[in-house]
Design an enzyme around this catalytic site. Structure first.
Site, PDB file in Angstrom:
ATOM      1  N   TYR A  66       0.853  -1.202   0.000  1.00 34.53           N
ATOM      2  CA  TYR A  66       0.000   0.000   0.000  1.00 34.53           C
ATOM      3  C   TYR A  66       0.879   1.238   0.000  1.00 34.53           C
ATOM      4  O   TYR A  66       1.828   1.321   0.772  1.00 34.53           O
ATOM      5  CB  TYR A  66      -0.900   0.024   1.245  1.00 34.53           C
ATOM      6  CG  TYR A  66      -2.358  -0.044   0.888  1.00 34.53           C
ATOM      7  CD1 TYR A  66      -2.954   0.963   0.125  1.00 34.53           C
ATOM      8  CD2 TYR A  66      -3.145  -1.120   1.279  1.00 34.53           C
ATOM      9  CE1 TYR A  66      -4.283   0.891  -0.230  1.00 34.53           C
ATOM     10  CE2 TYR A  66      -4.482  -1.197   0.918  1.00 34.53           C
ATOM     11  CZ  TYR A  66      -5.052  -0.185   0.160  1.00 34.53           C
ATOM     12  OH  TYR A  66      -6.356  -0.257  -0.196  1.00 34.53           O
TER      13      TYR A  66
ATOM     14  N   GLU B 138      -0.510   4.789  -0.514  1.00 35.97           N
ATOM     15  CA  GLU B 138      -1.324   5.995  -0.737  1.00 35.97           C
ATOM     16  C   GLU B 138      -0.482   7.244  -0.505  1.00 35.97           C
ATOM     17  O   GLU B 138       0.345   7.287   0.410  1.00 35.97           O
ATOM     18  CB  GLU B 138      -2.532   5.997   0.214  1.00 35.97           C
ATOM     19  CG  GLU B 138      -3.628   5.062  -0.263  1.00 35.97           C
ATOM     20  CD  GLU B 138      -4.820   5.039   0.681  1.00 35.97           C
ATOM     21  OE1 GLU B 138      -4.736   5.607   1.786  1.00 35.97           O
ATOM     22  OE2 GLU B 138      -5.833   4.427   0.303  1.00 35.97           O
TER      23      GLU B 138
ATOM     24  N   ASP C 171      -5.142  14.392 -25.072  1.00 37.06           N
ATOM     25  CA  ASP C 171      -5.172  12.980 -24.684  1.00 37.06           C
ATOM     26  C   ASP C 171      -4.483  12.196 -25.802  1.00 37.06           C
ATOM     27  O   ASP C 171      -5.056  11.991 -26.869  1.00 37.06           O
ATOM     28  CB  ASP C 171      -6.634  12.551 -24.512  1.00 37.06           C
ATOM     29  CG  ASP C 171      -6.760  11.069 -24.170  1.00 37.06           C
ATOM     30  OD1 ASP C 171      -5.739  10.349 -24.225  1.00 37.06           O
ATOM     31  OD2 ASP C 171      -7.887  10.641 -23.863  1.00 37.06           O
TER      32      ASP C 171
ATOM     33  N   THR D 226      -2.654   6.714 -22.106  1.00 38.84           N
ATOM     34  CA  THR D 226      -2.600   5.355 -21.609  1.00 38.84           C
ATOM     35  C   THR D 226      -1.165   4.896 -21.812  1.00 38.84           C
ATOM     36  O   THR D 226      -0.417   5.485 -22.589  1.00 38.84           O
ATOM     37  CB  THR D 226      -3.527   4.398 -22.385  1.00 38.84           C
ATOM     38  OG1 THR D 226      -3.162   4.437 -23.764  1.00 38.84           O
ATOM     39  CG2 THR D 226      -4.986   4.789 -22.236  1.00 38.84           C
TER      40      THR D 226
ATOM     41  N   LYS E  80      -1.021   1.254 -25.134  1.00 41.38           N
ATOM     42  CA  LYS E  80      -1.306   1.245 -26.573  1.00 41.38           C
ATOM     43  C   LYS E  80       0.025   1.339 -27.330  1.00 41.38           C
ATOM     44  O   LYS E  80       0.892   0.512 -27.104  1.00 41.38           O
ATOM     45  CB  LYS E  80      -2.310   2.337 -26.898  1.00 41.38           C
ATOM     46  CG  LYS E  80      -3.644   2.078 -26.161  1.00 41.38           C
ATOM     47  CD  LYS E  80      -4.710   3.108 -26.418  1.00 41.38           C
ATOM     48  CE  LYS E  80      -5.939   2.800 -25.567  1.00 41.38           C
ATOM     49  NZ  LYS E  80      -6.991   3.823 -25.706  1.00 41.38           N
TER      50      LYS E  80
ATOM     51  N   ARG F   3      -1.070  -2.005 -18.754  1.00 41.02           N
ATOM     52  CA  ARG F   3      -2.371  -1.341 -18.827  1.00 41.02           C
ATOM     53  C   ARG F   3      -2.460  -0.270 -17.748  1.00 41.02           C
ATOM     54  O   ARG F   3      -2.402  -0.604 -16.560  1.00 41.02           O
ATOM     55  CB  ARG F   3      -3.422  -2.434 -18.608  1.00 41.02           C
ATOM     56  CG  ARG F   3      -4.807  -2.178 -19.027  1.00 41.02           C
ATOM     57  CD  ARG F   3      -5.534  -3.499 -19.321  1.00 41.02           C
ATOM     58  NE  ARG F   3      -5.052  -4.002 -20.597  1.00 41.02           N
ATOM     59  CZ  ARG F   3      -5.462  -3.524 -21.777  1.00 41.02           C
ATOM     60  NH1 ARG F   3      -6.385  -2.587 -21.841  1.00 41.02           N
ATOM     61  NH2 ARG F   3      -4.953  -3.983 -22.896  1.00 41.02           N
TER      62      ARG F   3
HETATM   63  C1  PLP Z   1      -8.014   4.179 -24.884  1.00 43.35           C
HETATM   64  C2  PLP Z   1      -8.296   5.582 -24.653  1.00 43.35           C
HETATM   65  C3  PLP Z   1      -8.596   6.052 -23.373  1.00 43.35           C
HETATM   66  C4  PLP Z   1      -8.954   5.178 -22.204  1.00 43.35           C
HETATM   67  O1  PLP Z   1      -8.085   4.283 -21.777  1.00 43.35           O
HETATM   68  P1  PLP Z   1      -8.521   3.139 -20.736  1.00 43.35           P
HETATM   69  O2  PLP Z   1      -7.231   2.733 -20.156  1.00 43.35           O
HETATM   70  O3  PLP Z   1      -9.231   2.109 -21.527  1.00 43.35           O
HETATM   71  O4  PLP Z   1      -9.427   3.770 -19.713  1.00 43.35           O
HETATM   72  C5  PLP Z   1      -8.714   7.417 -23.189  1.00 43.35           C
HETATM   73  N1  PLP Z   1      -8.559   8.254 -24.215  1.00 43.35           N
HETATM   74  C6  PLP Z   1      -8.295   7.833 -25.463  1.00 43.35           C
HETATM   75  C7  PLP Z   1      -8.127   8.840 -26.549  1.00 43.35           C
HETATM   76  C8  PLP Z   1      -8.167   6.480 -25.727  1.00 43.35           C
HETATM   77  O5  PLP Z   1      -7.951   6.075 -26.976  1.00 43.35           O
END
Ligand code: PLP
Length: 412
Positions: free
Chosen positions: A53, A55, A198, A224, A227, A233
């Site tokens: 933990y 936090e 994002d 993220t 990807k 993840r």
């Molecule tokens: C995949 C994605 C997310 C979310 O990611 P998660 O880990 O699935 O919550 C947010 N923004 C964009 C642009 C994405 O392609």
């Protein structure tokens, strides 16, 4: 992949993991948001760090015994800042959606005005979709793409001038062109909005310097890590120094409890990997492969939304074939190719049926696919779609997919 202990304790889960490993090994993964992370990242994620933990933040924890965790989390923060040229990084968000949620929580009060890209135009649920917290608690006006799949910046500006958003979100889950962060900054400045980029999908390309960086223009950058960045993840938020304390507070105690320090270790390893020259080569090959796939499909007479892709993904437009994204994604699965249905601009079909299929190359590039392999993949896809009723034909195509998988095994 070592399953020795799971096999002894829980043969049901062990069997399912093994089956998933076989599935990944024997299918061509074209889901644009997926990748194959390294064994080093997986070791970090499967380590004793899951027991702890922690936090709070490094050196300001609510629990004792965090001295080793602090080293790891600080490495992840430092590497994220260096790789993406941002002042501050919070590496604790459990996912991309939670990273966005924390930025919304920091910037906005319920009912405040926000702009994001429409989900059916390639945006993400967490950019203001009515079924997501971002659309439920804030007053969202969405922007979209034109018939050629390009963001209509003049329209973005027009909506911004009318709606006066406090926050503008740019970045997408299905957009095959370069995003002009500078233009978004100009629009944000004109209406006094904060700007969030994002880069969940394109993070690997940005890290490699193959997509323009949002850093000079954006107040916040979320991503993220699983990807194109090829990590575990999870999510990361980066921001300018002036927002650092507020963002950290929004993540904890605002939204999350204890951070997943085993995943944060995986993020640290992935960020180091992404800073190496080999990763630059990898990211360049992702784009070369995407271009080869798009060209291959067009050579087979298929339509791609917006024509040639500029990044790692594209949407196959099935309208003129009279077939749907839903049916054709299932047909592709039968020939050993995994991809997802997706809407095309002005889609006549519902979001559940769709007229498109999204295709991306980060995962196959990790396993070593090159341009000539992508041309073969394009031929398999086109043949499967044109001859989707021909049982024998599909069987034959599946063998061709399997041959490519055997040529490029996933290393483990
Ligand atoms: C995949 C994605 C997310 C979310 O990611 P998660 O880990 O699935 O919550 C947010 N923004 C964009 C642009 C994405 O392609």
């Amino acid at each position: 992949m070592n399953l020795e202990n799971i096999k002894k304790v829980d043969s049901d889960v062990a069997k399912a993991i093994e089956a998933e490993y076989e599935r990944q090994q024997n299918t061509i993964e074209l889901i644009a948001s997926e990748n194959i992370t390294s064994s080093a990242v997986m070791e970090a994620c499967g380590s004793v760090l899951t027991n702890k933990y922690a936090e709070g933040k490094p050196h300001k924890r609510f629990y004792n015994g965090c001295e080793c965790i602090d080293v790891i989390e600080e490495l992840a923060q430092k590497r994220a800042c260096e790789l993406f040229h941002m002042d501050h990084a919070n590496v604790q968000p459990h996912s991309g959606a939670q990273a966005n949620m924390a930025v919304f929580m920091y910037c906005l009060k319920p009912g405040d005005h926000v702009m994001g890209m429409d989900l059916s135009n390639g945006g993400h649920l967490s950019h203001g979709s009515p079924v997501n917290f971002s659309g439920m608690y804030f007053d969202v006006k969405s922007y979209g793409v034109d018939e050629n799949g390009n963001i209509d910046y003049e329209n973005v500006r027009k909506i911004a001038l009318e709606h006066k958003p406090k926050l503008i979100v740019c970045g997408a889950s299905n957009y095959s062109k370069i995003i002009d962060f500078k233009k978004f900054r100009e629009i944000a400045d004109e209406v006094g909005a904060l700007l969030l980029a994002d880069i969940a999908h394109i993070a690997g390309l940005v890290a490699a310097g193959l997509h323009p960086s949002p850093a000079p223009y954006c107040d916040f950058v979320t991503t993220t890590t699983h990807k194109s960045l090829r990590g575990p993840r999870g999510g990361i938020i980066m921001c300018k120094e002036e927002h650092a304390a507020g963002i950290d507070k929004a993540v904890f105690p605002g939204m999350q409890g204890g951070p997943l320090e085993h995943i944060i270790a995986g993020k640290a390893v992935a960020l180091l990997e992404a800073s190496k020259p080999e990763f630059k080569e990898y990211a360049a090959q992702i784009i070369k492969n995407a271009k080869a796939l798009a060209q291959g499909l067009m050579d087979e007479g298929m339509d791609i939304v917006g024509g040639m892709t500029e990044n790692h993904l594209m949407t196959l437009d099935l309208r003129k074939t009279g077939k749907t994204g839903k049916d054709m994604a299932n047909v592709l699965e039968r020939v050993g190719i995994t991809a997802n249905k997706n809407t095309v601009p002005n889609d006549p079909q519902s979001p559940f049926v769709t007229s498109g299929i999204r295709l991306g190359t980060p995962a196959v590039t990790t396993r070593g696919f090159k341009e000539e392999d992508m041309i073969e993949v394009a031929k398999i896809i086109a043949s499967a779609i044109y001859a989707s009723d021909n049982e024998l034909g599909l069987q034959n195509l599946k063998e061709r997919s399997l041959k490519l998988c055997k040529k490029h095994p996933i290393e483990r």
